[in-house]
Design an enzyme around this catalytic site. Structure first.
Site, short mmCIF file in Angstrom:
data_model
loop_
_atom_site.label_atom_id
_atom_site.label_comp_id
_atom_site.label_asym_id
_atom_site.label_seq_id
_atom_site.Cartn_x
_atom_site.Cartn_y
_atom_site.Cartn_z
N TYR A 14 0.78 -1.04 -0.05
CA TYR A 14 -0.02 -0.19 0.03
C TYR A 14 0.83 1.22 0.24
O TYR A 14 0.39 2.34 -0.06
CB TYR A 14 -0.92 0.05 1.30
CG TYR A 14 -1.73 -1.27 1.41
CD1 TYR A 14 -2.95 -1.45 0.42
CD2 TYR A 14 -1.85 -2.20 2.03
CE1 TYR A 14 -3.87 -2.25 0.42
CE2 TYR A 14 -2.73 -3.22 2.11
CZ TYR A 14 -3.42 -3.34 1.33
OH TYR A 14 -4.28 -4.48 1.17
N HIS A 19 -4.47 6.15 -1.16
CA HIS A 19 -5.11 6.12 0.01
C HIS A 19 -4.18 6.20 1.22
O HIS A 19 -4.75 6.34 2.36
CB HIS A 19 -5.75 4.71 0.22
CG HIS A 19 -7.23 4.74 0.63
ND1 HIS A 19 -7.85 5.78 0.88
CD2 HIS A 19 -7.85 3.64 1.39
CE1 HIS A 19 -9.10 5.45 1.51
NE2 HIS A 19 -9.04 4.27 2.00
N ASN A 66 -10.22 1.13 7.33
CA ASN A 66 -11.56 1.03 7.96
C ASN A 66 -11.60 0.92 9.36
O ASN A 66 -12.65 1.21 9.89
CB ASN A 66 -12.38 0.01 7.41
CG ASN A 66 -12.72 0.27 5.95
OD1 ASN A 66 -12.08 1.38 5.22
ND2 ASN A 66 -13.17 -0.86 5.11
N ASP A 91 -6.57 11.24 2.75
CA ASP A 91 -7.12 11.40 1.17
C ASP A 91 -8.46 11.88 1.00
O ASP A 91 -9.23 11.60 1.80
CB ASP A 91 -6.74 10.26 0.23
CG ASP A 91 -7.52 9.06 0.99
OD1 ASP A 91 -8.20 8.73 0.01
OD2 ASP A 91 -7.09 8.60 1.96
N ASN A 112 -14.12 6.05 4.84
CA ASN A 112 -14.53 5.05 5.84
C ASN A 112 -13.43 5.27 7.10
O ASN A 112 -14.01 5.18 8.09
CB ASN A 112 -14.59 3.82 5.24
CG ASN A 112 -15.75 3.53 4.11
OD1 ASN A 112 -16.60 4.20 4.46
ND2 ASN A 112 -15.45 2.70 3.19
#
Length: 188
Positions: A14, A19, A66, A91, A112
């Site tokens: 990631y 994100h 989340n 973001d 979220n």
């Protein structure tokens, strides 16, 4: 003390995705203020130091996006700081790419991670620095878009520039307050 939380997902797959803006902004602050992120607690990777004469904790939650609220709730319970000293950097697909916005409070919008933070804190009256990543191109799923990396050198340079500006806004927020940072967000 200011608690600066940059949202993102843990793991090398990631790194530097759209994100993970919050992680990248915290890394910039960590490097520019010599605050190593060498501690592990509160479901987070973090470090303590000073920015603008104020003590700060720079934080990267190690839950997935989340569940970011789990980390933030633990931090706030431990440090017992005022909500005005919690700053969340993340973001925002609802802002054009590279656009920055600073607010003293507000809803989670479509994010979220912020939704989870607000739910677990039971309030939304804390500052946030939103970094625009724009909407997905036609035919892209939202999850695929936010978890994608910038493909061209020009996109990567533009993203880095907006992350550096977001880091400057965090510094302004700490030194001068959220209103000053909000006013300066469009002029950096």
């Amino acid at each position: 003390m200011y608690i600066i939380v940059g949202l993102g997902n843990p793991g090398s797959q990631y790194e530097h995705t759209r994100h993970n803006v919050g992680f990248d902004v915290v890394n910039i602050l960590s490097q520019s203020h010599d605050i190593p992120l060498n501690r592990s607690k509160f479901k987070a990777r973090y470090g303590e130091g000073h920015i603008g004469g104020q003590k700060v904790a720079l934080v990267q939650p190690q839950t997935f996006m989340n569940l970011s609220g789990e980390c933030v709730a633990e931090l706030m319970n431990w440090y017992k700081e005022e909500m005005s000293h919690l700053v969340v950097v993340y973001d925002d697909i609802d802002l054009p790419e590279g656009k920055l916005r600073v607010r003293a409070k507000g809803s989670a919008g479509t994010h979220n991670g912020m939704r989870n933070i607000i739910a677990l804190l039971g309030r939304d009256d804390f500052p946030r620095v939103r970094v625009g990543i724009g909407r997905p191109p036609e035919g892209w799923q939202l999850a695929d878009y936010v978890l994608s990396r910038y493909m061209t050198q020009q996109q990567r340079e533009g993203a880095l520039e907006s992350y550096q500006k977001a880091a400057r806004l965090v510094e302004i927020l700490i030194r001068e307050g959220v209103e000053s940072a909000s006013c300066q967000a469009g002029s950096l």
